[in-house]
Scaffold this active site. Structure first.
Site, mmCIF file in Angstrom:
data_model
loop_
_atom_site.group_PDB
_atom_site.id
_atom_site.type_symbol
_atom_site.label_atom_id
_atom_site.label_comp_id
_atom_site.label_asym_id
_atom_site.label_seq_id
_atom_site.Cartn_x
_atom_site.Cartn_y
_atom_site.Cartn_z
ATOM 1 N N GLU A 140 0.854 -1.620 0.200
ATOM 2 C CA GLU A 140 -0.202 -0.196 0.010
ATOM 3 C C GLU A 140 0.582 1.243 0.297
ATOM 4 O O GLU A 140 0.522 2.397 -0.772
ATOM 5 C CB GLU A 140 -1.188 0.206 1.309
ATOM 6 C CG GLU A 140 -1.750 -0.866 1.304
ATOM 7 C CD GLU A 140 -2.424 -1.494 1.951
ATOM 8 O OE1 GLU A 140 -2.114 -1.544 3.223
ATOM 9 O OE2 GLU A 140 -3.996 -1.391 2.145
ATOM 10 N N PHE A 141 1.769 1.377 0.995
ATOM 11 C CA PHE A 141 2.548 2.070 0.850
ATOM 12 C C PHE A 141 3.377 2.463 -0.667
ATOM 13 O O PHE A 141 3.762 3.406 -0.787
ATOM 14 C CB PHE A 141 4.047 2.126 1.720
ATOM 15 C CG PHE A 141 4.557 3.376 1.590
ATOM 16 C CD1 PHE A 141 6.245 3.302 1.380
ATOM 17 C CD2 PHE A 141 4.750 4.441 2.757
ATOM 18 C CE1 PHE A 141 7.333 4.371 1.644
ATOM 19 C CE2 PHE A 141 5.792 5.314 3.059
ATOM 20 C CZ PHE A 141 6.952 5.447 1.552
ATOM 21 N N SER B 156 18.900 3.309 -2.087
ATOM 22 C CA SER B 156 17.946 2.105 -2.526
ATOM 23 C C SER B 156 17.859 1.529 -3.782
ATOM 24 O O SER B 156 18.304 2.267 -4.477
ATOM 25 C CB SER B 156 17.511 3.058 -1.933
ATOM 26 O OG SER B 156 16.042 3.649 -3.184
ATOM 27 N N GLU C 150 19.271 -12.338 -6.922
ATOM 28 C CA GLU C 150 19.884 -12.474 -5.205
ATOM 29 C C GLU C 150 18.191 -12.169 -4.499
ATOM 30 O O GLU C 150 17.562 -11.523 -5.347
ATOM 31 C CB GLU C 150 20.518 -11.631 -4.473
ATOM 32 C CG GLU C 150 21.777 -11.870 -5.071
ATOM 33 C CD GLU C 150 23.039 -10.724 -4.810
ATOM 34 O OE1 GLU C 150 22.270 -9.695 -3.806
ATOM 35 O OE2 GLU C 150 23.975 -10.593 -4.859
ATOM 36 N N LYS D 173 16.094 -10.719 -1.774
ATOM 37 C CA LYS D 173 15.755 -8.812 -0.752
ATOM 38 C C LYS D 173 15.465 -9.673 0.107
ATOM 39 O O LYS D 173 14.553 -9.914 0.506
ATOM 40 C CB LYS D 173 14.533 -8.536 -1.751
ATOM 41 C CG LYS D 173 15.022 -6.797 -1.505
ATOM 42 C CD LYS D 173 14.455 -5.964 -2.329
ATOM 43 C CE LYS D 173 14.309 -4.791 -2.091
ATOM 44 N NZ LYS D 173 13.852 -4.497 -0.248
ATOM 45 N N ASP E 26 14.589 -8.740 4.057
ATOM 46 C CA ASP E 26 14.176 -8.137 4.793
ATOM 47 C C ASP E 26 13.721 -8.024 5.693
ATOM 48 O O ASP E 26 13.092 -8.183 6.640
ATOM 49 C CB ASP E 26 12.474 -8.999 4.509
ATOM 50 C CG ASP E 26 11.538 -7.245 4.554
ATOM 51 O OD1 ASP E 26 11.932 -6.243 4.485
ATOM 52 O OD2 ASP E 26 10.111 -7.891 5.602
ATOM 53 N N TYR F 209 26.110 -8.518 0.740
ATOM 54 C CA TYR F 209 25.735 -8.887 -0.700
ATOM 55 C C TYR F 209 26.315 -7.566 -1.617
ATOM 56 O O TYR F 209 26.228 -6.790 -2.581
ATOM 57 C CB TYR F 209 23.979 -8.024 -0.945
ATOM 58 C CG TYR F 209 23.592 -7.082 0.085
ATOM 59 C CD1 TYR F 209 23.840 -5.632 -1.099
ATOM 60 C CD2 TYR F 209 22.490 -6.849 0.722
ATOM 61 C CE1 TYR F 209 23.136 -4.455 0.074
ATOM 62 C CE2 TYR F 209 21.966 -6.395 1.721
ATOM 63 C CZ TYR F 209 22.237 -4.519 0.911
ATOM 64 O OH TYR F 209 22.096 -4.026 1.482
ATOM 65 N N LYS G 284 9.336 -6.888 -5.792
ATOM 66 C CA LYS G 284 8.347 -7.221 -4.656
ATOM 67 C C LYS G 284 7.842 -8.262 -4.821
ATOM 68 O O LYS G 284 6.866 -7.851 -5.388
ATOM 69 C CB LYS G 284 8.581 -6.083 -3.870
ATOM 70 C CG LYS G 284 10.284 -4.917 -3.968
ATOM 71 C CD LYS G 284 9.798 -3.869 -2.719
ATOM 72 C CE LYS G 284 8.912 -4.146 -1.491
ATOM 73 N NZ LYS G 284 9.075 -3.118 -1.293
ATOM 74 N N CYS H 129 -24.284 -4.563 23.107
ATOM 75 C CA CYS H 129 -23.292 -5.419 24.115
ATOM 76 C C CYS H 129 -22.972 -6.891 24.157
ATOM 77 O O CYS H 129 -23.967 -7.028 24.885
ATOM 78 C CB CYS H 129 -22.605 -4.587 25.273
ATOM 79 S SG CYS H 129 -20.902 -5.366 25.822
ATOM 80 N N CYS I 103 -22.558 -7.489 28.561
ATOM 81 C CA CYS I 103 -23.649 -7.190 29.386
ATOM 82 C C CYS I 103 -24.860 -7.234 28.533
ATOM 83 O O CYS I 103 -25.491 -6.162 29.491
ATOM 84 C CB CYS I 103 -22.652 -5.657 29.815
ATOM 85 S SG CYS I 103 -22.753 -4.892 29.317
ATOM 86 N N CYS J 216 -19.392 -0.021 24.390
ATOM 87 C CA CYS J 216 -20.182 -0.135 25.700
ATOM 88 C C CYS J 216 -20.437 0.907 26.569
ATOM 89 O O CYS J 216 -19.300 1.090 26.827
ATOM 90 C CB CYS J 216 -20.407 -1.244 26.010
ATOM 91 S SG CYS J 216 -21.042 -2.004 27.822
ATOM 92 N N CYS K 276 -19.255 -3.732 32.656
ATOM 93 C CA CYS K 276 -19.423 -4.665 31.515
ATOM 94 C C CYS K 276 -18.137 -5.606 32.015
ATOM 95 O O CYS K 276 -16.995 -5.132 32.683
ATOM 96 C CB CYS K 276 -19.274 -4.497 30.566
ATOM 97 S SG CYS K 276 -19.022 -4.709 29.184
#
Ligand code: IVH
Length: 669
Positions: free
Chosen positions: A35-36, A82, A112, A114, A116, A223, A314, A408, A411, A426, A432
């Site tokens: 996502e990033f 990078s 190779e 990668k 992590d 590496y 990736k 809830c 409770c 709740c 509770c």
């Protein structure tokens, strides 16, 4: 239109900056790498199309994370770049095509894994390990030599064949067995688990006590070799030679490194490891492809951030499909309701997954979940898997849509959802059971009152027996009451009582945190304790006074006022006061009131002290430290590389700008 694009770029930049901070500084990412990368990619594309909005401080121009000053900062002799990366096989093909066109000779690639983990540069002089430095921002990193020296696979001295001076680079990672063992210890201790091996490896490298680092059992693959007049002409030779010098390098017999002469061979390597990676005793997040020959590498050169001669493919987070059997609901200590998906057990990334978090009602509605749905479950960087989608092909077999509960499950009290909040609650805080027990567990937790010897099972038993109904009851417990419980021997009972007694010495700021007021976490408690000085002052504070404190918004202010309006809470506080709990702040050594009433913003990197030390000094001397500049800011303490936006804002609002030295003079040091 252009204004819209500019706004999107600004919004994306802010989001990415926040995620970078969560990831690098906090080691607590809230989104997956995938996502990033998608966010970053969108930003890169927008900036390429609209260079007029490609801001100087855009996160796309940033190579790494923030630098903290706990360890000495060291300049890299060779910048630590990078790799450009992609999730698309087509882009790997395009890359290989381009390389082919640029060079008319035959090209050999090296594929190779990668790894992590965390990048490290290790320097050797006259055969001895002299320094190990993290990547930092790519130009300068942190000296973590003492910790790196604890890693058994990194030689402290190398064979005499090695050059007199060189740097070797690699990736430090947390082997899965060791990581799981560490988390098992945490689970037994009732502590929060580490989210994933990579962040834990990064956190471990920055621990102050290298003995703890040694116990954790990190590992490292190398590496790359850097130096003057190296005797080899290719990457593969470098790796082979490094092995001879004594380094841990990938094993060709296990296909961990492979010379490839064509794109087809590269693809075979990628496909092989996409499948086989689950069997590895450590995590990898992709495959790296490098042009082998150094002359060809040189010919291809670098972009601003990465070499043109290498690329990373990736792997997407692993996904499986399984049946959603039921949605159950958990009630937290604050009454927050968390829906949990109960799944048909399925194997995913080496573990059996039975449950996935669903966060809140909106999440369920967004996915339009039905009981019986075939759902896609993904395990990103985090331990708890999540549902990312529904396979609609099977919807016909599903039952009714999931309807969020209105009362809830513990409770029966009708749930509430406050304006602007995603979570249901709740409201039955004092009646509770999970809320009662959860509040007591929070009260005794390590960062709160640090009462040892009473695990969740004991709290449950004490509650079942009617011996405790709130945390103030802990102080009325007697030896005979505790020793009567299952599995409680004399010694454990005495230890627990001693620990309860010792908690009377816990400082006010932690007591305030222990009370478990909704939205009042560790930092907020600290700010409130320092600002008001005592619980009585905090209780007497008006809404306006509360929101005047750093980082205290309306939501927190309302929650604090609600807490003090409840007579049950006031009764508990009276009982805690009567036993001698600290409800006033105590003066610390070295503290003063020099900066009382002054608000500071710090920005940039400092020479003489770290940002954390600076923050500490501000607070110790009675000042307040905030994140962003406003009309309320008294001083901006400016370091090097400060963002121009902050400077501009400070100048516009007439905020005084001072240097680190000015600040130290101010507090007389
Ligand atoms: S080569 C100039 N090889 O991935 C490029 N990096 O963004 C030097 N990584 O920070 C990196 N496995 O920490 C290379 N086999 C491998 C790698 C590897 C993991 C990490 C490295 C770097 C990041 C790339």
């Amino acid at each position: 239109m252009s204004e819209e694009i500019k706004q999107r770029i600004l919004k994306l930049s802010a989001e990415i900056n926040q995620h970078n901070y969560n990831y690098y500084v906090k080691s607590a990412p809230t989104i997956s790498d995938y996502e990033f990368d998608q966010l970053l990619k969108e930003l890169e594309e927008l900036e390429a199309q609209h260079p007029e909005y490609a801001f100087e401080n855009s996160p796309t121009k940033r190579v790494g994370g923030d630098i903290t000053r706990k360890f000495e900062t060291v300049q890299h002799q060779y910048p630590m770049l990078s790799l450009s990366n992609t999730y698309s096989e087509d882009e790997i093909r395009d890359w290989e095509d381009r390389i082919h066109k640029l060079s008319d000779t035959n090209i050999t690639y090296v594929c190779e894994l990668k790894y992590d983990g965390v990048a490290i540069g290790i320097r050797y002089k006259n055969g001895q390990l002299t320094q190990a430095v993290t990547r930092g921002d790519g130009t300068q990193g942190e000296d973590v030599t003492t910790n790196v020296k604890t890693i058994k696979t990194i030689p402290l001295s190398v064979s005499s064949d090695a050059p007199t001076e060189f740097e070797i680079r690699g990736e430090i990672f947390f082997p899965l067995d060791n990581f799981n063992r560490l988390n098992e210890q945490k689970r037994i201790a009732g502590e929060e688990l580490y989210a994933n091996p990579r962040n834990t490896a990064s956190g471990t490298l920055k621990l102050q006590d290298s003995k703890v680092v040694a116990e954790r059992g990190l590992d490292c693959y190398l590496y790359g070799v850097y130096g003057e007049d190296l005797e080899f002409n290719s990457h593969s030779e470098a790796v082979e030679t490094a092995e001879k010098w004594g380094f841990k390098t990938p094993d060709p017999a296990k296909q961990m490194i492979k010379k490839c002469a064509s794109i087809d061979e590269i693809m075979l390597f990628i496909h092989y490891w996409d499948k086989e990676r689950k069997k590895l005793p450590f995590e990898i997040d992709g495959v790296v492809i490098k042009v082998d020959n150094y002359d060809q590498q040189e010919q291809l050169g670098f972009t601003a951030k990465s070499p043109r001669w290498a690329i990373a493919y990736k792997f997407k987070a692993e996904q499986v499909r399984t049946r959603l059997n039921e949605v159950t609901y958990q009630v937290g200590r604050t009454g927050a309701i968390t829906p949990v998906a109960n799944l048909e057990p399925v194997q995913l990334a080496g573990t059996t997954v039975k449950r996935a978090s669903l966060h809140n009602q909106d999440q369920i509605e967004k996915l339009e979940l039905h009981i019986g749905d075939q759902v896609f479950v993904e395990k990103g960087g985090e331990i708890i898997p999540k549902i990312v989608g529904v396979d609609l092909e099977f919807r016909g077999e599903a039952d009714e849509a999931v309807a969020f509960i209105s009362t809830c499950p513990e409770c029966g009290t009708p749930l509430i959802r406050r304006d602007g909040e995603a979570q249901h609650y709740c409201p039955n805080e004092t009646g509770c059971p999970p809320q009662i027990k959860g509040k007591i567990e929070h009260f005794i937790s390590r960062k709160a009152m640090n009462i040892e010897g009473l695990g969740p099972e004991t709290i449950d038993l004490l509650y079942q027996e009617g011996l405790i109904n709130d945390y103030a009851d802990l102080y009325d417990l007697t030896f005979s009451q505790i020793v009567g419980l299952e599995r409680m021997a004399d010694k454990s009972a005495n230890n627990a009582l001693a620990s309860i007694e010792a908690s009377l010495q816990v400082p006010f700021e932690r007591v305030l945190y222990a009370l478990g007021i909704r939205h009042v976490g560790e930092t907020v408690s600290k700010n409130l304790a320092r600002y008001f000085g005592s619980l009585d002052q905090l209780k007497a504070a008006s809404f306006d006074e509360l929101v005047a404190v750093n980082d205290i918004g309306e939501k927190i202010a309302i929650s604090i006022q609600e807490f003090f309006l409840d007579p049950k809470n006031l009764d508990i506080i009276d009982r805690l006061k009567a036993v001698g709990i600290k409800f006033d702040i105590e003066k610390q050594e070295g503290s003063s009131e020099t900066l009382n009433g002054l608000t500071f913003v710090i920005s940039g990197v400092f020479e003489r002290i770290s940002r954390d030390e600076l923050k500490e000094l501000i607070e110790q001397n009675g000042g307040k430290n905030t994140g962003s500049i406003s009309a309320k800011t008294s001083y901006l303490v400016a370091g090097e590389n400060m963002g121009p936006a902050k400077l501009e804002k400070a100048e516009k609002l007439g905020v005084k700008i001072i240097s680190e030295d000015d600040f130290l003079t101010m507090i007389g040091g």
